[in-house]
Design a protein around this motif. Structure first.
Motif, short mmCIF file in Angstrom:
data_model
loop_
_atom_site.label_atom_id
_atom_site.label_comp_id
_atom_site.label_asym_id
_atom_site.label_seq_id
_atom_site.Cartn_x
_atom_site.Cartn_y
_atom_site.Cartn_z
N PRO A 1 38.14 43.25 43.94
CA PRO A 1 37.85 41.76 43.96
C PRO A 1 36.46 41.72 45.31
O PRO A 1 37.28 43.40 46.18
N CYS A 2 36.46 40.89 45.05
CA CYS A 2 35.40 40.67 46.37
C CYS A 2 34.93 39.35 46.92
O CYS A 2 35.23 38.02 46.31
N ILE A 3 35.39 39.80 48.20
CA ILE A 3 35.00 38.12 48.75
C ILE A 3 33.34 38.09 49.95
O ILE A 3 33.09 38.86 50.39
N THR A 4 32.89 37.38 49.39
CA THR A 4 31.69 36.87 49.57
C THR A 4 31.57 36.51 51.70
O THR A 4 31.29 35.00 51.34
N LEU A 5 30.84 37.27 52.28
CA LEU A 5 30.96 36.58 53.81
C LEU A 5 29.43 35.76 53.72
O LEU A 5 28.84 35.95 55.34
N ARG A 6 29.28 34.98 52.81
CA ARG A 6 28.39 34.09 53.13
C ARG A 6 28.29 32.91 52.45
O ARG A 6 29.91 32.66 51.73
N ASP A 7 27.06 32.12 52.56
CA ASP A 7 27.38 30.18 52.05
C ASP A 7 27.00 30.39 50.32
O ASP A 7 27.17 29.41 49.53
N GLU A 8 26.38 31.42 49.80
CA GLU A 8 25.71 30.84 48.20
C GLU A 8 25.69 32.84 47.62
O GLU A 8 25.62 33.71 49.11
N TRP B 1 35.91 37.26 40.10
CA TRP B 1 36.01 38.33 40.57
C TRP B 1 35.45 38.06 42.12
O TRP B 1 35.28 39.45 42.90
N ASN B 2 35.24 37.12 42.30
CA ASN B 2 34.22 36.65 43.61
C ASN B 2 34.46 35.30 44.47
O ASN B 2 34.31 35.02 42.76
N LYS B 3 34.60 35.71 45.15
CA LYS B 3 34.89 34.10 46.04
C LYS B 3 33.60 34.13 47.36
O LYS B 3 33.33 35.10 48.13
N ALA C 1 40.92 33.10 50.90
CA ALA C 1 40.88 33.90 49.93
C ALA C 1 41.46 35.83 49.97
O ALA C 1 42.22 36.13 48.59
N VAL C 2 41.58 35.90 50.96
CA VAL C 2 42.53 37.16 50.89
C VAL C 2 44.25 37.35 50.77
O VAL C 2 44.28 38.53 49.95
N GLU C 3 44.62 36.87 50.97
CA GLU C 3 46.17 36.14 51.00
C GLU C 3 46.00 35.67 49.09
O GLU C 3 47.59 36.10 48.53
N THR C 4 45.52 34.69 48.57
CA THR C 4 45.35 34.72 47.31
C THR C 4 44.30 35.62 46.03
O THR C 4 44.56 35.10 44.80
N ILE C 5 44.18 36.42 46.26
CA ILE C 5 43.23 37.53 45.58
C ILE C 5 44.22 38.11 44.37
O ILE C 5 45.24 38.68 44.45
N GLN C 6 43.61 37.76 43.19
CA GLN C 6 44.02 38.79 41.92
C GLN C 6 42.95 38.88 40.90
O GLN C 6 41.70 38.63 41.57
#
Length: 276
Positions: free
Chosen positions: A210-217, A228-230, A242-247
């Motif tokens: 799982p990925c979290i994108t630290l951008r606005d787009e 897979w990406n938030k 996002a980290v707490e609810t990642i699935q």
């Protein structure tokens, strides 16, 4: 002096655009690998590089169907091929080799799936002190170890903005930049990846992390649609949520081809130029 038949350029770096401009001035056909990506944010230097390179290119090799549609919307239809992504070729070939040869996880005493991995390097995040501070504050509040291979640009900005104090008594494990094998190893074994890198977003998807994108787009909208990406930007609350609810989604479709992209590109170019 070489007088090549084709100039082959990759991605969206400044050297990509430089190669395209140089080739176009002396009338050498250009082939662009990873064509058609769009963030629709022209404040990003990479976006300018992509657009100009695509409009200079004779052959455009797209990593996904979305990229093909982006080009179509700009009137580019000739010489466009959806070949898949060469990064997927590399991951399929090198992942197991990297896990066998890399000792980074044992050296850092990090069991698999017990840590978060973060990379931050883009100007939009590093050149804005408030944005960078918000990112670091979020990382500091994540439960567990946060592995942070730090880019020289980011390291310099942290010192420039006097943000070093955010690492005191912190869960953030800052290390030097990693080579490809070590990076593949820590990516594949992370429980979640937080990044502003386009390439790392893709690698996370390809590796099933799982990925979290630290951008606005993002250019990789397919990874978001697949769950897979938030996208959180630099907002601390959104990052932590996002980290707490990642699935981990049930499905991960092959949006980046079948792992034979390089072969397809070579075959197309040799057929078009008549070279063997």
């Amino acid at each position: 002096s070489e007088k090549p038949d084709i100039v082959l350029v990759y991605g969206d770096t400044n050297s990509t655009l430089a190669g395209s401009l140089a080739a176009s001035k002396v009338h050498i056909p250009i082939a662009h690998v990873e064509a058609g990506l769009r963030s629709h944010n022209k404040k990003m230097p990479e976006e300018i590089n992509r657009i100009l390179t695509d409009h200079l290119s004779t052959w455009l090799f797209c990593p996904s169907e979305t990229a093909v549609k982006n080009l179509e919307s700009e009137g580019i239809k000739k010489g466009v091929y959806n070949t898949g992504d060469i990064m997927y070729d590399a991951i399929l070939y090198y992942k197991n080799i990297a896990l066998q040869q890399s000792v980074i996880l044992s050296n850092l005493n990090l069991p698999p799936k017990t840590y978060s991995l973060v990379t931050i390097h883009r100007a939009e995040n590093t050149d804005d002190p408030q944005r960078l501070k918000s990112l670091l504050e979020a990382l500091r509040q994540i439960n567990g170890i946060v592995l942070f291979p730090i880019h020289p640009r980011t390291k310099n900005r942290i010192k420039q903005w006097n943000l070093d104090n955010l690492f005191l008594s912190s869960n953030i494990k800052m290390i030097d930049p990693l080579d490809y094998f070590d990076m593949l190893a820590v990516e594949s074994q992370a429980k979640v990846i937080l990044t502003d890198s386009g390439g790392v977003q893709k690698e996370a998807y390809m590796l099933g992390v799982p990925c979290i994108t630290l951008r606005d787009e993002t250019e990789w909208v397919e990874t978001v649609l697949g769950g897979w990406n938030k996208i959180t930007g630099a907002n601390m609350e959104r990052i932590l949520k996002a980290v707490e609810t990642i699935q981990i989604p049930k499905d991960r479709i092959s949006i980046f081809g079948d792992g034979h992209t390089s072969e397809k590109i070579c075959k197309i170019l040799t057929n078009l130029t008549g070279n063997n």
